[in-house]
Design a protein around this motif. Structure first.
Motif, mmCIF file in Angstrom:
data_model
loop_
_atom_site.group_PDB
_atom_site.id
_atom_site.type_symbol
_atom_site.label_atom_id
_atom_site.label_comp_id
_atom_site.label_asym_id
_atom_site.label_seq_id
_atom_site.Cartn_x
_atom_site.Cartn_y
_atom_site.Cartn_z
ATOM 1 N N SER A 125 0.857 -1.182 0.000
ATOM 2 C CA SER A 125 0.000 0.000 0.000
ATOM 3 C C SER A 125 0.895 1.236 0.000
ATOM 4 N N SER A 127 0.630 3.775 1.902
ATOM 5 C CA SER A 127 0.917 4.145 3.289
ATOM 6 C C SER A 127 2.053 3.307 3.854
ATOM 7 N N GLU A 128 2.013 1.982 3.596
ATOM 8 C CA GLU A 128 3.084 1.126 4.098
ATOM 9 C C GLU A 128 4.420 1.481 3.453
ATOM 10 N N ARG A 164 -2.366 8.350 -3.235
ATOM 11 C CA ARG A 164 -3.514 7.641 -2.666
ATOM 12 C C ARG A 164 -3.993 8.456 -1.473
ATOM 13 N N ARG A 166 -5.596 8.931 2.138
ATOM 14 C CA ARG A 166 -5.737 8.150 3.365
ATOM 15 C C ARG A 166 -6.707 8.857 4.295
ATOM 16 N N GLU A 196 -0.939 1.004 -11.845
ATOM 17 C CA GLU A 196 -0.072 0.189 -10.990
ATOM 18 C C GLU A 196 1.335 0.317 -11.546
ATOM 19 N N GLU A 232 -7.165 4.629 1.477
ATOM 20 C CA GLU A 232 -6.424 3.796 2.423
ATOM 21 C C GLU A 232 -6.726 4.274 3.839
#
Length: 233
Positions: A125, A127-128, A164, A166, A196, A232
């Motif tokens: 992701s 965020s990760e 993205r 969040r 992607e 996310e």
């Protein structure tokens, strides 16, 4: 406003809430865990309206009220019409370029990060990925290809980003998670195109000076449909 009109408005509002809750439209506004509460709220509104209608029918009367002040209750129809006719889309590139600060990654709760998923280019992701870039000092990402998914944003003519959004609760508290794309092909993609990418991090590019936005070198870029849930958490 007449009691019958109040009941109709309550039915419409409750029905609109149930519609977005059961069809997935609520994902444009809130996180998935809130769906049961939205369904309950919609059912309660419809039930209250039904109870009031049955009560008035049994009483065999209609309540006449003064005409003044009838405009403001009808304003309740505006969100209903918006949901049924012109439901707003999920947040996109306009929200990123309009005074939204980048989401600074919080420190992880654990001292060490778990190993990256197996495979030549595991999916992470946004965020990760950003959290690992800022807080993982092991260098695990430095020579590792990863796959990231998000939409394209052009904040300036010279910059292209993968983003993205969040959220913690709903779209009102959304903040963007960004990476800079060092790719001429990415520059040609229209804003809000979902892609992607298979990419490799440029170590040391995420600093406090640039709000911890890392730069990646895309090795492959594939356009994809927007996911049902664009946020996310």
């Amino acid at each position: 406003m007449r009691r019958e009109t109040q009941n109709i408005l309550l039915v419409l509002l409750g029905g609109a809430l149930l519609k977005i809750s059961l069809t997935g439209g609520y994902l444009r506004y809130v996180k998935p865990s809130l769906q049961p509460w939205l369904i309950v709220a919609g059912l309660v509104m419809v039930a209250l309206a039904a109870f009031a209608i049955v009560r008035d029918i049994r009483a065999g009367r209609a309540v006449d009220e003064h005409e003044h002040g009838t405009r403001s209750p009808w304003m309740l129809l505006l969100p209903v019409l918006a949901i049924f006719l012109i439901a707003p889309p999920a947040l996109g590139s306009d929200s990123v370029t309009r005074d939204r600060a980048a989401a600074a990654p919080a420190a992880p709760s654990q001292a060490r990060f778990p190993p990256l998923p197996p495979g030549q280019a595991p999916v992470l992701s946004m965020s990760e990925f950003l959290t690992r870039v800022v807080w993982d000092d092991s260098g695990a990402l430095n020579h590792r290809d990863v796959r990231l998914r998000g939409f394209v944003v052009h904040p300036t003519p010279e910059t292209t980003q993968l983003v993205r959004m969040r959220i913690s609760c709903c779209a009102a508290d959304a903040t963007p998670v960004k990476v800079d794309l060092a790719s001429p092909r990415a520059e040609e993609l229209p804003a809000d195109t979902w892609v992607e990418i298979t990419a490799r991090l440029r170590p040391g590019t995420a600093t406090e000076a640039n709000d911890y936005v890392p730069t990646v070198d895309p090795l492959a870029i594939t356009t994809i449909p927007a996911p049902p849930d664009t946020y996310e958490f």
